[in-house]
Design a protein around this motif. Sequence first.
Motif, short mmCIF file in Angstrom:
data_model
loop_
_atom_site.label_atom_id
_atom_site.label_comp_id
_atom_site.label_asym_id
_atom_site.label_seq_id
_atom_site.Cartn_x
_atom_site.Cartn_y
_atom_site.Cartn_z
N PHE A 1 -7.08 54.16 66.33
CA PHE A 1 -6.30 55.10 65.53
C PHE A 1 -6.36 56.50 66.13
O PHE A 1 -5.34 57.17 66.27
N THR A 2 -7.56 56.95 66.49
CA THR A 2 -7.69 58.30 67.05
C THR A 2 -6.98 58.42 68.39
O THR A 2 -6.42 59.47 68.71
N TYR A 3 -6.98 57.34 69.15
CA TYR A 3 -6.25 57.35 70.43
C TYR A 3 -4.75 57.49 70.19
O TYR A 3 -4.07 58.28 70.86
N GLU A 4 -4.23 56.73 69.22
CA GLU A 4 -2.80 56.80 68.91
C GLU A 4 -2.44 58.17 68.32
O GLU A 4 -1.36 58.71 68.59
N LEU A 5 -3.34 58.72 67.52
CA LEU A 5 -3.06 60.01 66.88
C LEU A 5 -2.95 61.14 67.90
O LEU A 5 -2.26 62.13 67.66
N LYS A 6 -3.62 60.97 69.02
CA LYS A 6 -3.57 62.00 70.07
C LYS A 6 -2.12 62.30 70.47
O LYS A 6 -1.77 63.45 70.77
N GLN A 7 -1.28 61.27 70.45
CA GLN A 7 0.12 61.46 70.84
C GLN A 7 0.90 62.29 69.83
O GLN A 7 1.95 62.86 70.14
N GLU A 8 0.38 62.36 68.61
CA GLU A 8 1.09 63.08 67.53
C GLU A 8 0.67 64.54 67.39
O GLU A 8 1.28 65.29 66.63
N ILE A 9 -0.38 64.93 68.09
CA ILE A 9 -0.95 66.28 67.91
C ILE A 9 0.09 67.40 68.05
O ILE A 9 0.10 68.35 67.24
N PRO A 10 0.99 67.34 69.05
CA PRO A 10 1.98 68.43 69.16
C PRO A 10 2.88 68.57 67.95
O PRO A 10 3.49 69.62 67.74
N GLY B 1 -6.10 65.53 56.57
CA GLY B 1 -5.85 65.57 55.13
C GLY B 1 -6.43 66.79 54.45
O GLY B 1 -6.16 67.02 53.27
N THR B 2 -7.23 67.57 55.19
CA THR B 2 -7.83 68.78 54.62
C THR B 2 -7.36 70.02 55.37
O THR B 2 -6.82 70.96 54.76
N ILE B 3 -7.53 70.04 56.68
CA ILE B 3 -7.03 71.14 57.51
C ILE B 3 -5.63 70.83 58.03
O ILE B 3 -4.72 71.67 57.94
N VAL B 4 -5.46 69.63 58.55
CA VAL B 4 -4.18 69.24 59.16
C VAL B 4 -3.47 68.21 58.29
O VAL B 4 -4.10 67.30 57.74
N ASN B 5 -2.19 68.39 58.15
CA ASN B 5 -1.38 67.46 57.36
C ASN B 5 -0.99 66.26 58.22
O ASN B 5 0.11 66.18 58.74
N SER B 6 -1.94 65.33 58.34
CA SER B 6 -1.74 64.17 59.20
C SER B 6 -1.63 62.87 58.42
O SER B 6 -1.65 61.78 59.01
N VAL B 7 -1.52 62.95 57.11
CA VAL B 7 -1.50 61.74 56.28
C VAL B 7 -0.32 60.85 56.62
O VAL B 7 -0.48 59.64 56.83
#
Length: 212
Positions: free
Chosen positions: A69-78, A10-16
């Motif tokens: 949540f952080t585990y699931e978010l790992k799949q979205e990093i690319p 939400g600050t560096i990366v637009n992951s909202v």
Amino acid sequence: MKVILFDFDGTIVNSVDAGILITNRLAKEFGFPPFDEETLEELKNLGSRGALKRSQIPVWQLPFLIRRFTYELKQEIPHLKLFPQMQETLLELKQQGYILGIVSTNSVKNIEEFLRVQKLLSVFDVISTNYSLFGKSRLIQKIIRQQKLHPNQVYYVGDETRDIEAAKKSGVRSIAATWGLNSAEILLKYEPDFLINHPTELRNLFIDKAQF
């Protein structure tokens, strides 16, 4: 010497948006209602603690939810993107000699992988994380001790009211970013030292020494 610490999501990366989708996928498993558009708009205008209460997420489940949540978010990093002009801003601050760091409830692995993809890993001198939603002040204080800093050398940039709270509790100056999760209105109520509406304002703020 000035040290600028950043929140990550939400600050560096637009992951909202990705974060909302993941949270809603986990809602049934963790026993809270999924967020609809009306609820999400309401949460933007609540402080972090108020938003947690409104979300009906069981407090005792928070550490487990954040880990999952952080585990699931790992799949979205690319697929995640930097906010516009964030890369240029970070590179210019680094070039100007500022020490940059990240303080986050995301995982070090996720953050480093994203920064590696964006070719920004070498920009940051320190990355400190934990799974405590309101534990960022301890991370900031740990960095201050380890780096032998004085709090007045340190600034913390974040998009949520809990980031402002963490900065105040740590004795460092807070910079609230309006492009992330919380609205400008609720951020202002928590009285940050600075409120900015675009990453390029960081360059102006720190390069213009008269601000300090």
